[in-house]
Motif scaffolding. Sequence first.
Motif, PDB file in Angstrom:
ATOM      1  N   PRO A   1       0.833  -1.221   0.000  1.00  6.52           N
ATOM      2  CA  PRO A   1       0.000   0.000   0.000  1.00  6.52           C
ATOM      3  C   PRO A   1       0.865   1.267   0.000  1.00  6.52           C
ATOM      4  O   PRO A   1       0.464   2.305  -0.534  1.00  6.52           O
ATOM      5  N   ALA A   2       2.093   1.133   0.518  1.00  2.00           N
ATOM      6  CA  ALA A   2       2.987   2.308   0.542  1.00  2.00           C
ATOM      7  C   ALA A   2       3.193   2.852  -0.870  1.00  2.00           C
ATOM      8  O   ALA A   2       3.079   4.063  -1.113  1.00  2.00           O
ATOM      9  N   CYS A   3       3.474   1.942  -1.808  1.00  2.00           N
ATOM     10  CA  CYS A   3       3.691   2.401  -3.188  1.00  2.00           C
ATOM     11  C   CYS A   3       2.370   2.726  -3.873  1.00  2.00           C
ATOM     12  O   CYS A   3       2.267   3.730  -4.593  1.00  2.00           O
ATOM     13  N   ILE A   4       1.354   1.885  -3.633  1.00  2.00           N
ATOM     14  CA  ILE A   4       0.043   2.125  -4.257  1.00  2.00           C
ATOM     15  C   ILE A   4      -0.407   3.550  -3.965  1.00  2.00           C
ATOM     16  O   ILE A   4      -0.825   4.297  -4.858  1.00  2.00           O
ATOM     17  N   VAL A   5      -0.293   3.948  -2.687  1.00  2.00           N
ATOM     18  CA  VAL A   5      -0.866   5.243  -2.270  1.00  2.00           C
ATOM     19  C   VAL A   5       0.134   6.386  -2.407  1.00  2.00           C
ATOM     20  O   VAL A   5      -0.121   7.378  -3.099  1.00  2.00           O
ATOM     21  N   LYS A   6       1.318   6.230  -1.777  1.00  2.00           N
ATOM     22  CA  LYS A   6       2.223   7.393  -1.778  1.00  2.00           C
ATOM     23  C   LYS A   6       2.693   7.739  -3.183  1.00  2.00           C
ATOM     24  O   LYS A   6       2.696   8.905  -3.590  1.00  2.00           O
ATOM     25  N   MET A   7       3.090   6.682  -3.970  1.00  2.00           N
ATOM     26  CA  MET A   7       3.629   6.968  -5.301  1.00  2.00           C
ATOM     27  C   MET A   7       2.523   7.160  -6.329  1.00  2.00           C
ATOM     28  O   MET A   7       2.696   7.896  -7.301  1.00  2.00           O
TER      29      MET A   7
END
Length: 453
Positions: free
Chosen positions: A165-171
């Motif tokens: 979710p870190a990449c899904i959301v932040k990036m």
Amino acid sequence: MAEFPKEFVWGAATAAYQIEGGATEGGKGLSIWDVFSHTPGCTYRGETGDVACDSYHRWKEDLALLQSMHLKAYRFSVAWTRIAPNGGTDWNEEGFAYYDTLVDALLEAGIEPYVTLYHWDLPQALEEKGGWRSEETARAFASYAAKMAEHFKGRVHQWFTFNEPACIVKMGYGTGEHAPGLKLPLEGQFTCWRNVIYAHCLAAQELRHADPENKVGFVSTGRICYPVSEAKTDVDAARVLTFACPDDDWAFTHTMALDPVCLGRWPEPDICGPRLAASIAAVPQYINDALPLGKPDMVGLNIYNAAPAQMGENGPSYVERPAGYAHTAMNWPVEPECLNWGPRQMQERYGLPMFITENGLSCTDKVYRDGKVHDADRIDFLARYLEKLSEGIHAGADVRGYFQWSLLDNFEWHSGYRERFGLVYVDYATGQRIPKDSAFWYGEVAAANGQSI
Ligand code: GCO
């Protein structure tokens, strides 16, 4: 020498958009990555996953490579838009047929499929209705998960709902470096975050309802800090920095993913920044009520590196690395202690079985004059990291397996094909696969359960 538990699982990992190609074949619908990669300026040299490693047609070669390395597990992701081109109940038989063939061939070869349902390639049709900003996407995901569990019942038992979710959301919704390329404020990003977590909880319920034998996992990535000494003060300082969720750096934390998923609650306010804490306080109660449904049977950890930390005069503090510290082709620091301390810290906080679902590096790999790909950097890196993983397991971390990222060189998102992470070199002009020296080395490691390191 590194020692691993008797039943330790040795595998390799890939993801649909990064290896399959066949972007418009077999009835597949457009994902946000099909759209983003074709948007000028969004990827290195405008490179796309239209063909990638052409695994959509060359999956038999990939299977043979897994077998050549004595691997008993393969972590791959399913393209949601092959199963439901528009992300609804528009089930696409050709999509199921592709994954039926792959799954049946893996099982025939004695290789267990570990299936990631979502590795960033959201159906574009859902993004146009709000994407992860909308709870409807969470419900659509649960419907997709239920259909997959029903279709593969008795064949697939290892499921990871989401990858990072870190990449899904932040990036994807914060920095805009990844699809869909939006730049929302913290509050908007958090709305997406809580919808992804909600989607996981709803999907976990569907996966278990379809088959009680199903193991449900969730894959997290984020900050890991390790102590520069075994002194309790340094160990405590590293733990505090690993789990902290300040407003300016909350998304790339395991805390924000694994507290709600594994503990059934959001991180406590005193480790969150004030804006994040306010967003957490505003989560609808029905989403908070759903959190306990998401408790996983296994936690996937994508760990590549870590930051050294100590207890300083003013509290927990980062330690600057020495000049000239080792780094990878992608300029990531080489930090083997991440596989010692990361799993130990997650064990302490969550107490659940873990898999290292990704670990590896990109190197400036090339075909040498002898026709081989000599990647001594990758062999040294993996040896150091696996030795530290063994140390972490002996210190009490319940790590059940390791998936090397990646089986193949592949499309590295907005970096295109510049970065080569594979155990196997891919000539993108021809699709030819060339096992690197590390593929043979890793195959020996898997066959010897780590004793050959
Ligand atoms: C990630 C993704 C992979 C990447 C790999 C190298 O962890 O970012 O799961 O798709 O390709 O990690 O960046």
